[in-house]
Design a protein around this motif. Sequence first.
Motif, PDB file in Angstrom:
ATOM      1  N   LEU A  90      44.430  28.060  30.201  1.00  0.00           N
ATOM      2  CA  LEU A  90      45.520  28.042  31.174  1.00  0.00           C
ATOM      3  C   LEU A  90      46.160  26.661  31.292  1.00  0.00           C
ATOM      4  CD1 LEU A  90      43.980  30.197  34.058  1.00  0.00           C
ATOM      5  CD2 LEU A  90      45.859  30.844  32.539  1.00  0.00           C
ATOM      6  N   THR A  91      45.350  25.625  31.340  1.00  0.00           N
ATOM      7  CA  THR A  91      45.874  24.295  31.649  1.00  0.00           C
ATOM      8  C   THR A  91      46.209  23.458  30.421  1.00  0.00           C
ATOM      9  OG1 THR A  91      43.619  23.387  31.803  1.00  0.00           O
ATOM     10  CG2 THR A  91      44.628  24.230  33.822  1.00  0.00           C
ATOM     11  N   ILE A  92      45.490  23.656  29.324  1.00  0.00           N
ATOM     12  CA  ILE A  92      45.742  22.849  28.131  1.00  0.00           C
ATOM     13  C   ILE A  92      46.737  23.532  27.204  1.00  0.00           C
ATOM     14  CG2 ILE A  92      44.701  21.749  26.110  1.00  0.00           C
ATOM     15  CD1 ILE A  92      42.072  21.628  27.674  1.00  0.00           C
ATOM     16  N   SER A  93      46.491  24.806  26.922  1.00  0.00           N
ATOM     17  CA  SER A  93      47.366  25.523  25.993  1.00  0.00           C
ATOM     18  C   SER A  93      48.624  26.060  26.666  1.00  0.00           C
ATOM     19  CB  SER A  93      46.587  26.678  25.336  1.00  0.00           C
ATOM     20  OG  SER A  93      45.486  26.188  24.594  1.00  0.00           O
ATOM     21  N   LEU A  94      48.458  26.637  27.870  1.00  0.00           N
ATOM     22  CA  LEU A  94      49.605  27.241  28.562  1.00  0.00           C
ATOM     23  C   LEU A  94      50.249  26.290  29.572  1.00  0.00           C
ATOM     24  CD1 LEU A  94      48.197  30.843  29.172  1.00  0.00           C
ATOM     25  CD2 LEU A  94      49.570  29.992  27.261  1.00  0.00           C
ATOM     26  N   ARG A  95      49.633  25.126  29.800  1.00  0.00           N
ATOM     27  CA  ARG A  95      50.186  24.077  30.656  1.00  0.00           C
ATOM     28  C   ARG A  95      50.408  24.528  32.099  1.00  0.00           C
ATOM     29  NH1 ARG A  95      54.770  21.543  26.521  1.00  0.00           N
ATOM     30  NH2 ARG A  95      53.319  21.107  24.793  1.00  0.00           N
ATOM     31  N   ALA A  96      49.511  25.378  32.591  1.00  0.00           N
ATOM     32  CA  ALA A  96      49.590  25.814  33.979  1.00  0.00           C
ATOM     33  C   ALA A  96      49.112  24.697  34.894  1.00  0.00           C
ATOM     34  CB  ALA A  96      48.745  27.066  34.183  1.00  0.00           C
ATOM     35  N   ASN A  97      49.500  24.785  36.163  1.00  0.00           N
ATOM     36  CA  ASN A  97      49.092  23.783  37.145  1.00  0.00           C
ATOM     37  C   ASN A  97      47.571  23.767  37.275  1.00  0.00           C
ATOM     38  OD1 ASN A  97      48.332  23.136  40.171  1.00  0.00           O
ATOM     39  ND2 ASN A  97      50.300  22.142  39.770  1.00  0.00           N
ATOM     40  N   GLN A  98      46.961  22.586  37.212  1.00  0.00           N
ATOM     41  CA  GLN A  98      45.502  22.496  37.218  1.00  0.00           C
ATOM     42  C   GLN A  98      44.906  22.911  38.561  1.00  0.00           C
ATOM     43  OE1 GLN A  98      43.742  18.937  35.642  1.00  0.00           O
ATOM     44  NE2 GLN A  98      45.135  18.828  33.893  1.00  0.00           N
ATOM     45  N   ASN A  99      45.511  22.502  39.657  1.00  0.00           N
ATOM     46  CA  ASN A  99      44.976  22.864  40.970  1.00  0.00           C
ATOM     47  C   ASN A  99      45.025  24.366  41.187  1.00  0.00           C
ATOM     48  OD1 ASN A  99      44.445  20.183  41.673  1.00  0.00           O
ATOM     49  ND2 ASN A  99      46.479  19.891  42.552  1.00  0.00           N
ATOM     50  N   VAL A 100      46.158  24.961  40.870  1.00  0.00           N
ATOM     51  CA  VAL A 100      46.322  26.405  41.051  1.00  0.00           C
ATOM     52  C   VAL A 100      45.371  27.174  40.138  1.00  0.00           C
ATOM     53  CG1 VAL A 100      47.917  28.344  40.814  1.00  0.00           C
ATOM     54  CG2 VAL A 100      48.709  26.189  41.808  1.00  0.00           C
ATOM     55  N   SER A 101      45.246  26.720  38.895  1.00  0.00           N
ATOM     56  CA  SER A 101      44.362  27.399  37.937  1.00  0.00           C
ATOM     57  C   SER A 101      42.910  27.324  38.394  1.00  0.00           C
ATOM     58  CB  SER A 101      44.505  26.760  36.552  1.00  0.00           C
ATOM     59  OG  SER A 101      45.819  26.900  36.058  1.00  0.00           O
ATOM     60  N   GLY A 102      42.485  26.150  38.899  1.00  0.00           N
ATOM     61  CA  GLY A 102      41.118  26.013  39.370  1.00  0.00           C
ATOM     62  C   GLY A 102      40.821  26.903  40.558  1.00  0.00           C
ATOM     63  N   LEU A 103      41.747  26.931  41.518  1.00  0.00           N
ATOM     64  CA  LEU A 103      41.548  27.776  42.690  1.00  0.00           C
ATOM     65  C   LEU A 103      41.569  29.253  42.318  1.00  0.00           C
ATOM     66  CD1 LEU A 103      43.784  25.858  45.257  1.00  0.00           C
ATOM     67  CD2 LEU A 103      41.286  25.905  45.158  1.00  0.00           C
ATOM     68  N   ALA A 104      42.420  29.617  41.358  1.00  0.00           N
ATOM     69  CA  ALA A 104      42.450  31.000  40.876  1.00  0.00           C
ATOM     70  C   ALA A 104      41.137  31.367  40.198  1.00  0.00           C
ATOM     71  CB  ALA A 104      43.620  31.195  39.920  1.00  0.00           C
ATOM     72  N   LEU A 105      40.579  30.420  39.440  1.00  0.00           N
ATOM     73  CA  LEU A 105      39.295  30.658  38.778  1.00  0.00           C
ATOM     74  C   LEU A 105      38.185  30.853  39.807  1.00  0.00           C
ATOM     75  CD1 LEU A 105      37.569  30.826  36.224  1.00  0.00           C
ATOM     76  CD2 LEU A 105      37.416  28.326  36.242  1.00  0.00           C
ATOM     77  N   THR A 106      38.225  30.102  40.897  1.00  0.00           N
ATOM     78  CA  THR A 106      37.244  30.286  41.963  1.00  0.00           C
ATOM     79  C   THR A 106      37.359  31.675  42.572  1.00  0.00           C
ATOM     80  OG1 THR A 106      36.949  27.959  42.554  1.00  0.00           O
ATOM     81  CG2 THR A 106      36.650  29.567  44.310  1.00  0.00           C
ATOM     82  N   THR A 107      38.584  32.083  42.873  1.00  0.00           N
ATOM     83  CA  THR A 107      38.797  33.420  43.432  1.00  0.00           C
ATOM     84  C   THR A 107      38.317  34.495  42.466  1.00  0.00           C
ATOM     85  OG1 THR A 107      40.731  32.618  44.667  1.00  0.00           O
ATOM     86  CG2 THR A 107      40.517  34.996  44.388  1.00  0.00           C
ATOM     87  N   PHE A 108      38.636  34.315  41.187  1.00  0.00           N
ATOM     88  CA  PHE A 108      38.234  35.278  40.164  1.00  0.00           C
ATOM     89  C   PHE A 108      36.712  35.339  40.039  1.00  0.00           C
ATOM     90  CE2 PHE A 108      36.950  35.811  35.673  1.00  0.00           C
ATOM     91  CZ  PHE A 108      37.373  37.125  35.469  1.00  0.00           C
ATOM     92  N   GLY A 109      36.069  34.174  39.969  1.00  0.00           N
ATOM     93  CA  GLY A 109      34.629  34.136  39.786  1.00  0.00           C
ATOM     94  C   GLY A 109      33.866  34.713  40.965  1.00  0.00           C
ATOM     95  N   VAL A 110      34.286  34.367  42.181  1.00  0.00           N
ATOM     96  CA  VAL A 110      33.630  34.901  43.373  1.00  0.00           C
ATOM     97  C   VAL A 110      33.811  36.410  43.440  1.00  0.00           C
ATOM     98  CG1 VAL A 110      33.622  34.906  45.895  1.00  0.00           C
ATOM     99  CG2 VAL A 110      33.826  32.744  44.657  1.00  0.00           C
ATOM    100  N   GLY A 111      35.038  36.876  43.168  1.00  0.00           N
ATOM    101  CA  GLY A 111      35.293  38.317  43.183  1.00  0.00           C
ATOM    102  C   GLY A 111      34.497  39.048  42.119  1.00  0.00           C
ATOM    103  N   LEU A 112      34.417  38.437  40.931  1.00  0.00           N
ATOM    104  CA  LEU A 112      33.657  39.047  39.841  1.00  0.00           C
ATOM    105  C   LEU A 112      32.178  39.147  40.197  1.00  0.00           C
ATOM    106  CD1 LEU A 112      34.223  39.986  36.847  1.00  0.00           C
ATOM    107  CD2 LEU A 112      33.310  37.762  36.151  1.00  0.00           C
TER     108      LEU A 112
END
Length: 326
Positions: A90-112
Amino acid sequence: MAAIITFLQNAIRQGICILFGANGEILTEKSGNLNLGVPGMMYMGGIAGLAAAFMYERSTQAPNPAVGFLLALLAALLAGGLGGLIYSVLTISLRANQNVSGLALTTFGVGLGNFFGGSLSKLAGGVGQISTAVTASAFRTELPVLPKIPVVGEVLFSYGLLTYIAIAVSIVLSWYLNRTRQGLCLRAVGENPATADAAGINVSLYKYLATVIGGAICGLGGLYFVMEYSGGTWTNNGFGDRGWLAVALVIFARWRPLNAIWGSLLFGALYILYLYIPGLGRSTQEIFKMLPYVVTIIVLILTSLRKKKEDQPPESLGLHYFREDR
């Protein structure tokens, strides 16, 4: 004396989970990536390790604790690494915002974790009936002889293998970052990726590897909590704020793995301190739980005022690097 020993033991048990997360994030941030997905990767590692052990114990009538240990360990590493890989893409290849990507990963991981935790409960026959006692016994096996030493043995040697792996990871990580060519290259990437690129260092490769391996280490934190701390059981949202404490510990330790060792013990002690003070109301208990964050803020302010380069975060932390802009 017995009460003090018990307090120290519980502080260490609390701190090891945080130490794993901090080590993983230190490695990640040294590459310049700010991954706020630490709680999510810990959940992913915890549920993956539990699921691997659970399915193994259900598939055989006489499960071997050592086999369950290895399967859970491998599953947690892979799941945490997968979380780091998702963030990297997300952040290196797709250049997404790092803060948003990290928080999204937290939401995803907790939900998973919560989703599969509930699914395993149903598979086991009902909510709260997940049990991987055989595998958990391997994680909780203490060192031979040493725990019997009065006081010192009880405080330092009465834990499972993952406790000592966490400390070993800190020592190895410190050596890697400060004493090896690859570690110095990684730090160069985190400080100034353009200069590192001009020197022939593959910036993207170092960022990917640091983030994926850092995620795998975070996954071990989740596995520790589920297997060694909780005895092979799963409770939805049971990790509390330990993932965020790991992020705070990175700042408190000033991005130094060895500082994270004693810092994790301090955080563990502060985290449970309210349990040993009689007569506290619920609101007062919550204030005590804030202490690790308050200490971190104080350290952050003091290091900012001192302005010592070695106490500051990597210069390019949280920033994207585009080679064409060099």
